[in-house]
Design a protein around this motif. Structure first.
Motif, short mmCIF file in Angstrom:
data_model
loop_
_atom_site.label_atom_id
_atom_site.label_comp_id
_atom_site.label_asym_id
_atom_site.label_seq_id
_atom_site.Cartn_x
_atom_site.Cartn_y
_atom_site.Cartn_z
N GLN A 65 0.98 -0.99 0.11
CA GLN A 65 -0.04 0.16 0.20
C GLN A 65 0.80 1.28 -0.05
O GLN A 65 0.60 2.08 -0.58
N GLN A 66 1.96 1.04 0.71
CA GLN A 66 2.69 2.35 0.69
C GLN A 66 3.54 2.89 -0.60
O GLN A 66 3.71 3.84 -1.04
N GLU A 67 4.10 1.61 -1.13
CA GLU A 67 4.49 1.67 -2.61
C GLU A 67 3.58 2.24 -3.62
O GLU A 67 3.81 3.21 -4.34
N ALA A 68 2.27 1.78 -3.51
CA ALA A 68 1.15 2.40 -4.25
C ALA A 68 0.89 3.64 -4.16
O ALA A 68 0.73 4.53 -4.97
N LEU A 84 -6.41 9.48 -1.22
CA LEU A 84 -5.19 8.97 -1.96
C LEU A 84 -4.75 7.60 -1.16
O LEU A 84 -4.53 6.73 -1.66
N GLN A 85 -4.80 7.64 0.08
CA GLN A 85 -4.71 6.29 1.06
C GLN A 85 -5.63 5.08 0.75
O GLN A 85 -5.19 4.01 0.47
N GLU A 86 -6.92 5.67 0.38
CA GLU A 86 -7.81 4.78 0.05
C GLU A 86 -7.56 3.90 -1.23
O GLU A 86 -7.54 2.72 -1.55
N LEU A 90 -6.78 0.10 -2.44
CA LEU A 90 -7.39 -0.54 -3.64
C LEU A 90 -6.37 -0.97 -4.64
O LEU A 90 -6.70 -2.25 -5.33
N LEU A 91 -5.51 -0.04 -4.96
CA LEU A 91 -4.55 -0.41 -6.05
C LEU A 91 -3.47 -1.50 -5.77
O LEU A 91 -3.39 -2.69 -6.44
N SER A 92 -3.08 -1.76 -4.40
CA SER A 92 -2.31 -2.93 -3.98
C SER A 92 -2.98 -3.90 -3.73
O SER A 92 -2.17 -4.89 -3.62
N THR A 93 -4.44 -4.12 -3.80
CA THR A 93 -5.01 -5.27 -3.48
C THR A 93 -5.88 -5.59 -4.64
O THR A 93 -6.41 -6.70 -4.71
#
Length: 391
Positions: A65-68, A84-86, A90-93
């Motif tokens: 999630q941090q890299e995304a 952005l955190q959400e 979502l992008l990382s999963t």
């Protein structure tokens, strides 16, 4: 100095030079032949995807999630943004799967002309059941939305699990005349008109607002707080559903496969990268802007928006995986698409593409799908409000 010795010495030097030149020519020729052979192998491996009536592509980010988050922040020019955190989570999963198939079940994709329409299907999930799915079959568009999954994964939906359950339970109370709305609330396939997407967004917004209404037991204070905080506009969860549906209606998945094939066949250069895990690996070098243009069609649903005009005018690399002569995988770092950063290298975001012949998502029309109109959803909201005082 003995003239004959000098002649023999010069002859040896000349001979050595001729041998060196011949060796260099042989090496260069061998290298060129290998590149040509590798290029033909890759071209055939891509074409082999069309030997069957359907092809499937799965796309996901191999990142934390941090890299995304770092990638998305850099892609936006350093602007964080409230959600952005959400989006990073979502992008990382998230996992996007889409399939293309011929309308004739036994006709290979390669045997179809460019003018012939394909059936396409796509689904977005986060490790469980599909959250959003859509199909475009014989010029008809079908969608399916899992409200419980939306509530679980999309914080921006402002729809908790309890209210999602109530929306799903509402289906049991609706009359038979609202059968299409019953199916939609239960997460079944329904047929929709792509030209009515704006109306669907408005209807979904009203449903969400109704679901947010406090129960009588929650007291007046909760009601006052909600009056002070009006519900925001249409949120990301339905935007993704409509974006996915719009993309399918426009046949963008076929364009993605056609574009990728063209990029690999006409603009890429290749080098062997060895064999491991039972597959041949090839490093491909491709023009960044053309590749970004092709990939942008497939990545929007994952929350990645690539603007080819901002991509550096340089070549990027990707690793291809070939099994039994067919392209089965591609890995590339999306960070290569970002413009140079002021104080550091662009953040990395490895993307994995898995290719397969066959339909992981069937591209046939779902059985028994009823036509859903925006007014059906609005009628469901009114019916639920009149029957219970809340949703």
């Amino acid at each position: 100095m003995d003239v004959s010795s000098l002649f023999r010495s010069r002859a040896r030097v000349a001979g050595a030079a001729v041998c060196a030149a011949a060796l260099a020519a042989a090496v260069t020729s061998c290298s060129a032949t290998e590149k040509l052979t590798t290029g033909l192998q890759v071209k055939r491996s891509v074409e082999k995807l069309g030997d069957k009536p359907a092809a499937t592509v799965l796309v996901q980010a191999d990142a934390s999630q941090q890299e995304a988050h770092d990638f998305l922040r850099a892609a936006r020019g350093g602007s964080a943004g409230g959600s952005l955190q959400e989006q990073a989570r979502l992008l990382s999963t998230g996992e996007l799967t889409f399939a293309v198939g011929s309308e004739e079940e036994k006709t290979a994709l390669a045997d179809l002309s460019k003018s012939e329409r394909l059936n396409v299907a796509a689904a977005l999930n986060f490790g469980g059941k599909d959250t959003v799915a859509a199909k475009s079959v014989a010029e008809q568009l079908y969608v399916r939305v899992n409200l419980r999954s939306v509530a679980h994964h999309f914080e921006s939906a402002q729809l908790d699990a309890g209210r999602a359950d109530r929306l799903v339970a509402l289906a049991d109370r609706l009359p038979a005349t609202l059968g299409s709305a019953k199916d939609a609330l239960r997460g079944k396939w329904v047929r929709v008109d792509p030209d009515a997407f704006d109306a669907f967004v408005a209807a979904a917004q009203q449903m969400r607002e109704a679901a947010q209404a406090p129960a009588p037991s929650e007291g007046a204070r909760a009601g006052q707080e909600r009056e002070k905080s009006p519900a925001p506009g249409p949120r990301q969860e339905f935007a993704r559903a409509t974006a996915l549906g719009s993309a399918l209606a426009g046949q963008s998945e076929r364009e993605f496969l056609d574009g990728l094939q063209k990029t690999l066949a006409e603009h890429a250069t290749f080098a062997k990268a060895g064999e491991h895990d039972g597959a041949e690996h090839v490093t491909a070098s491709m023009p960044g802007r053309e590749t970004a243009r092709d990939l942008s069609r497939a990545l929007t649903a994952l929350g990645i928006r690539l603007d080819p005009s901002t991509v550096p005018d340089e070549r990027i690399t990707a690793e291809l995986e070939i099994r039994r002569g067919q392209l089965t995988g591609m890995t590339l770092d999306a960070g290569q698409f970002l413009p140079p950063q002021r104080d550091a290298e662009p953040p990395s975001l490895p993307l994995e593409f898995d290719f397969g012949g066959g339909d992981a998502i069937p591209t046939l029309a779902p059985d028994g799908a009823r036509t859903l109109q925006p007014q059906d959803l609005l009628a469901a909201v009114v019916y639920g409000a009149l029957g219970t005082g809340r949703l």
